[in-house]
Design an enzyme around this catalytic site. Structure first.
Site, PDB file in Angstrom:
ATOM      1  N   GLN A   1       4.419 -13.412  -2.090  1.00 27.79           N
ATOM      2  CA  GLN A   1       5.170 -12.284  -1.512  1.00 27.79           C
ATOM      3  C   GLN A   1       5.956 -12.733  -0.280  1.00 27.79           C
ATOM      4  O   GLN A   1       7.022 -12.186   0.010  1.00 27.79           O
ATOM      5  CB  GLN A   1       4.212 -11.149  -1.108  1.00 27.79           C
ATOM      6  CG  GLN A   1       3.571 -10.411  -2.273  1.00 27.79           C
ATOM      7  CD  GLN A   1       2.200 -10.977  -2.607  1.00 27.79           C
ATOM      8  OE1 GLN A   1       1.953 -12.158  -2.430  1.00 27.79           O
ATOM      9  NE2 GLN A   1       1.310 -10.140  -3.114  1.00 27.79           N
TER      10      GLN A   1
ATOM     11  N   ALA B   1       0.804  -1.235   0.000  1.00 31.53           N
ATOM     12  CA  ALA B   1       0.000   0.000   0.000  1.00 31.53           C
ATOM     13  C   ALA B   1       0.838   1.287   0.000  1.00 31.53           C
ATOM     14  O   ALA B   1       0.658   2.150  -0.866  1.00 31.53           O
ATOM     15  CB  ALA B   1      -0.976  -0.035   1.180  1.00 31.53           C
TER      16      ALA B   1
ATOM     17  N   ASP C   1      -3.840  -2.537   3.972  1.00 34.14           N
ATOM     18  CA  ASP C   1      -4.094  -1.739   2.766  1.00 34.14           C
ATOM     19  C   ASP C   1      -5.128  -0.655   3.006  1.00 34.14           C
ATOM     20  O   ASP C   1      -5.170   0.341   2.290  1.00 34.14           O
ATOM     21  CB  ASP C   1      -4.558  -2.635   1.617  1.00 34.14           C
ATOM     22  CG  ASP C   1      -3.383  -3.418   1.086  1.00 34.14           C
ATOM     23  OD1 ASP C   1      -3.009  -4.409   1.731  1.00 34.14           O
ATOM     24  OD2 ASP C   1      -2.803  -2.997   0.074  1.00 34.14           O
TER      25      ASP C   1
END
Ligand code: MRU
Length: 356
Positions: A199, A54, A245
């Site tokens: 990730q 983010a 986020d």
């Protein structure tokens, strides 16, 4: 143990009037930077996950707007301020969930409106650089505040990548882990591999290894078992630490898909759940997580892996990229302006009154 390399991991670089993004799709096998010199390419890089996380998305958009201003001023010096709105829209459509993107676009839009400078591009670049630097400073501060919550040496579990790569630098959840490890409060990090983009396996493990922080990868399905069985270890898993986020005014938290499941596991097993995010991730325009738009990405990301098809031909897939953890499952939200324990509307409002 001193931290070694966090300031050498740079996902976003502005150099010689160009934006360079470390292509995170290629990590850890390749460290390649992509140079971007038009706003459509910047938006596409965000959509395609060249840059992700983010705060990093927000910073990238701010630099993208510097590039857009340069182009528009050249084409239409008279009415560039209205035409650039098209570019802001293109950036706003790149990914829907991380509110830092919209925060950065709104911030740059306000600056553009008030600009009277002879050199608007230089002025916008100064603001974009400031957004970048402020994010790193916020992460270092949150690292300290989050580490203070960890009162005895333990292991922790994290999800996705909320590290230097996902931010301007240092990281949110991994910033806390960096700070707490430096204070000998964390002995081991368990990292979910985080399908479908991996990730955790590719990025979080890479960052931890560079810091010499011991890290073990888990398939997501192993998390509950590891939390349960680690409780008899000398240094059990006592905290789940994640980024976010978008956080709603009531404290509901959107983060990478799978985060909600971890929060349920944490509560069931009596361990703590910490969310680490700068105040730019808090969306005061929405009252609950139900209003957070959840990105649904292509099914091909689930049906295959690393470009290789793996699922039975004909199978369908769903690919929500984020989920929402209800505030009641969150023990602490750590921001650069302070820590909110057991978040609710009143506490979040009180925190943000100092910011707005
Ligand atoms: O799809 P991604 O990789 O952009 O998702 C990233 C996350 O969910 C992170 O946890 C979040 O953005 C916080 S990053 C400091």
């Amino acid at each position: 143990m001193p931290l070694k390399t966090y300031d050498s991991i740079k996902p976003i670089i502005w150099k010689e009037d160009k934006l360079f993004l470390l292509d995170q799709r290629l990590l850890p096998q390749e460290e390649t930077y992509i140079a971007l010199d038009n706003v459509k390419a910047v938006a596409q890089a965000i959509t395609d996950m060249v840059v992700r996380g983010a705060p990093a998305i927000g910073i990238t958009a701010a630099y993208g707007i510097v590039i857009a201003a340069r182009e528009r001023l050249k084409e239409q010096p008279e009415n560039w301020k209205s035409i650039i709105e098209e570019d802001l829209d293109i950036l706003a459509q790149s990914r829907p969930t991380a509110v830092n993107l919209f925060w950065a676009i709104d911030m740059m839009r306000e600056v553009i409106k008030g600009l009277n400078s002879d050199d608007p591009v230089a002025m916008l670049l100064t603001i974009a650089r400031q957004i970048h630097e402020d994010d790193i400073a916020a992460n270092v501060k949150m690292g300290q505040l989050g580490a203070d919550l960890i009162t005895e040496p333990c292991s922790v579990l994290t999800h996705c990548n909320a590290g230097a790569l996902a931010t301007g630098g240092y990281g949110t959840a991994l910033g806390v882990i960096r700070s707490a490890f430096a204070q000998d409060k964390i002995s081991h990090v368990y990292a979910d591999e985080t399908r479908p983009w991996l990730q955790g396996a590719r990025l979080t493990a890479w960052e931890m290894i560079q810091e010499n922080i011991p890290v073990s990868l888990l398939v997501e399905g192993a998390a509950a078992h590891m939390i349960k069985t680690s409780q008899t270890d000398k240094q059990p898993i006592r905290w789940i630490i994640v980024g976010s986020d978008r956080i709603a005014t009531n404290g509901d938290v959107a983060n990478k898909i799978g985060t909600y499941a971890l929060a349920v596991m944490a509560r069931y097993h009596g361990i703590k759940f910490m969310v680490v995010a700068p105040t730019t991730t808090i969306d005061m325009n929405i009252s609950s997580g139900e209003q957070i738009p959840i990105e649904e990405r292509s099914d091909t990301e689930v049906l295959g892996c690393s470009g290789q098809s793996i699922a039975a031909s004909g199978a369908q897939a769903r690919n929500p990229a984020f989920d929402v953890t209800p505030a009641e499952l969150v023990d602490a939200i750590v921001t650069e302006k302070g820590v909110v324990l057991k978040p609710d509307f009143e506490k979040m409002r009180a925190l943000m009154t100092n910011v707005l």
